[in-house]
Enzyme design. Structure first.
Site, PDB file in Angstrom:
ATOM      1  N   GLU A 207       0.886  -1.174   0.043  1.00  0.00           N
ATOM      2  CA  GLU A 207      -0.091  -0.072  -0.079  1.00  0.00           C
ATOM      3  C   GLU A 207       0.869   1.202  -0.105  1.00  0.00           C
ATOM      4  O   GLU A 207       0.607   2.202   0.868  1.00  0.00           O
ATOM      5  CB  GLU A 207      -1.021  -0.191   1.194  1.00  0.00           C
ATOM      6  CG  GLU A 207      -1.919  -1.264   1.194  1.00  0.00           C
ATOM      7  CD  GLU A 207      -2.925  -1.431   2.161  1.00  0.00           C
ATOM      8  OE1 GLU A 207      -2.805  -0.592   3.233  1.00  0.00           O
ATOM      9  OE2 GLU A 207      -3.580  -2.192   2.488  1.00  0.00           O
ATOM     10  N   GLU A 313      -5.326 -11.001  -1.622  1.00  0.00           N
ATOM     11  CA  GLU A 313      -6.244 -10.720  -0.548  1.00  0.00           C
ATOM     12  C   GLU A 313      -7.659 -10.835  -0.917  1.00  0.00           C
ATOM     13  O   GLU A 313      -8.378 -10.124  -0.475  1.00  0.00           O
ATOM     14  CB  GLU A 313      -5.917  -9.434   0.265  1.00  0.00           C
ATOM     15  CG  GLU A 313      -4.385  -9.382   0.664  1.00  0.00           C
ATOM     16  CD  GLU A 313      -4.122  -8.143   1.498  1.00  0.00           C
ATOM     17  OE1 GLU A 313      -5.240  -7.522   1.963  1.00  0.00           O
ATOM     18  OE2 GLU A 313      -2.871  -7.838   1.479  1.00  0.00           O
TER      19      GLU A 313
HETATM   20  C1  XIL Z   1      -5.772  -6.687   8.293  1.00  0.00           C
HETATM   21  C2  XIL Z   1      -6.251  -8.212   8.890  1.00  0.00           C
HETATM   22  O1  XIL Z   1      -6.903  -9.002   8.216  1.00  0.00           O
HETATM   23  C3  XIL Z   1      -6.932  -7.727  10.428  1.00  0.00           C
HETATM   24  O2  XIL Z   1      -6.898  -8.808  11.160  1.00  0.00           O
HETATM   25  C4  XIL Z   1      -5.939  -6.611  11.037  1.00  0.00           C
HETATM   26  O3  XIL Z   1      -6.458  -6.100  12.219  1.00  0.00           O
HETATM   27  C5  XIL Z   1      -5.665  -5.447  10.053  1.00  0.00           C
HETATM   28  O4  XIL Z   1      -4.935  -5.792   8.775  1.00  0.00           O
HETATM   29  N1  XIL Z   1      -4.742  -5.085   3.701  1.00  0.00           N
HETATM   30  C6  XIL Z   1      -3.883  -5.756   4.011  1.00  0.00           C
HETATM   31  C7  XIL Z   1      -3.966  -6.697   5.004  1.00  0.00           C
HETATM   32  O5  XIL Z   1      -2.783  -5.778   3.335  1.00  0.00           O
HETATM   33  O6  XIL Z   1      -2.511  -6.757   5.878  1.00  0.00           O
HETATM   34  C8  XIL Z   1      -4.883  -6.438   6.038  1.00  0.00           C
HETATM   35  O7  XIL Z   1      -5.357  -7.191   7.059  1.00  0.00           O
HETATM   36  C9  XIL Z   1      -6.139  -6.094   4.926  1.00  0.00           C
HETATM   37  C10 XIL Z   1      -6.257  -4.936   4.103  1.00  0.00           C
END
Ligand code: XIL
Length: 406
Positions: A207, A313
């Site tokens: 990000e 994701e």
């Molecule tokens: C999220 C997790 O799923 C949560 O449990 C945590 O509280 C915050 O992070 N993008 C990403 C991931 O790159 O690392 C994030 O994961 C979700 C959005």
């Protein structure tokens, strides 16, 4: 965890009669659909291990109105079904070792795993510079090794999980930048070295692209201190620590044309600078309004640069209206779940058509284990292929069986 409502209290068969399939197909072709992924603060919580009893049992073959979905026992293993195309990834943390149901699901279906939180600098690096706590991540890594599942690492550098010590000191100091750079390189080197040979791919930076069209890079503390070069430093350190690990830049909303253009300008800059980047990670936190053509544009853009794609994701939210949308239940939820099945089918058809994709990771496991139940608001979501009882949903069957009618 929470008690998810029945879609509408009707049998699955009744639902099919009350929802017009044509409207679902139309909904699949809608524009937009990105759920976004930034802007929250990470809690690094491991509390997602709790389980809940299923109230979506209408999707199981034991429905009193007669089976509509195929017998769950006949469900193919996703990793086998897609073995000729890409690895199939699921996401949990080390709590999986104490959860027999989710362990079995992951062992059966996943050829790749990603740690949801335990490989982040919060928690690994919370102890301070040069102090690491790999305890939880090591448990997950040995679970993967035991079961022959490849482990994907994310993220080495992420603004949301960078402990304050990275930036400690006086920015006016002549040596400040060099100090922060050294801390970054040391952290990346140590973590990648610890997992050398155990993690096949790393999201080196996560990000780093701005959501604001007026600037290319996210205005993170990393960027403020080191400028865009922090990305180069991190990639070089990761490559040196484990030359065999594949290295990625990862982001959300790559299906947004503007975000994609900014991301690709950064990728071009890295390639031109000889930075060792292997691929682009597309988070794909989308919803049932996603336009698959927009996703394809992101895949093609990566391919045009000679890089590989990882879907890192994936989840398909039933909410198209952002955090303000009221929780769905009843017939609207049932309709959304059918649209979701068609959406998942369209996305996987796209993935199969792009050999540049080497892994498709879904961000969670079942509807009982998804970050979308608390982000962007606390609200039941149903974004996975498996229901609260870890049984295959319509979305699962839509993905593995082209003849299945959701
Ligand atoms: C999220 C997790 O799923 C949560 O449990 C945590 O509280 C915050 O992070 N993008 C990403 C991931 O790159 O690392 C994030 O994961 C979700 C959005």
């Amino acid at each position: 965890m929470r008690n998810k409502p029945l879609p509408c209290g009707l049998s699955r068969r009744s639902l099919l009669l009350t929802v017009a399939a044509s409207s679902l197909v139309a909904a699949c072709g809608g524009s937009g659909g990105s759920s976004g992924g930034g802007g929250f603060s990470s809690s690094s919580s491991s509390s997602s291990s709790s389980s809940s009893s299923s109230s979506l049992s209408s999707s199981s073959s034991s429905s009193s109105s007669g089976p509509v979905l195929p017998d769950p026992a006949t469900a193919p293993a996703l990793k086998t079904h897609f073995a000729g195309n890409f690895k199939v990834g699921l996401v949990t943390d080390e709590w999986i070792t104490g959860n027999a149901s989710i362990s079995a699901l992951v062992i059966r279906h996943a050829s790749s795993m990603t740690a949801e939180n335990v490989l982040k600098a919060d928690p690994i690096g919370l102890g301070g510079e040069g102090v690491y706590d790999f305890t939880r991540a090591d448990i997950l890594a040995s679970f993967c090794a035991t079961h022959g599942i490849a482990l994907r690492g994310t993220p080495l550098v992420w603004h949301a999980t960078s402990p304050a010590w990275f930036f400690a000191g006086d920015p006016a100091d002549a040596s400040y930048k060099a100090t922060v750079r050294a801390r970054l390189e040391r952290y990346v080197t140590d973590v990648v070295t610890h997992y050398k040979g155990k993690i096949y791919a790393w999201d080196v930076v996560n990000e780093v692209i701005s959501d604001d069209g007026s600037q290319t890079y996210r205005n993170s503390q990393w960027y403020q201190v080191l400028g865009k070069d922090f990305i180069t430093y991190a990639f070089n350190a990761a490559r040196a620590a484990d030359p065999a690990a594949q290295l990625f830049i990862n982001d959300y909303s790559t299906e947004d044309a503007g975000k994609l253009a900014r991301l690709m300008s950064v990728v071009d800059d890295l390639i031109a600078g000889g930075v060792p980047i292997d691929g682009v990670g597309h988070q794909l936190h989308v919803n049932i309004g996603i336009n698959p053509a927009a996703v394809e544009a992101a895949l093609v853009a990566t391919e045009a640069r000679g890089l590989i794609n990882h879907v890192t994701e994936l989840d398909v939210s039933v909410y198209t209206g952002g955090g303000g949308q009221a929780e769905l239940s009843g017939a609207p939820l049932a309709a959304a779940l059918q649209t979701q099945a068609l959406t998942y089918r369209a996305l996987f058809n796209l993935f199969v058509a792009h050999p540049s994709i080497k892994v498709v990771t879904m961000w969670g496991t079942t509807d009982a284990h998804t970050w979308l139940d608390t982000f962007p608001v606390v609200r039941n979501d149903y974004p996975m292929l498996f229901d609260d009882s870890a049984l295959p949903k319509s979305a699962f069957w839509a993905v593995v069986d082209p003849a299945f009618v959701p």
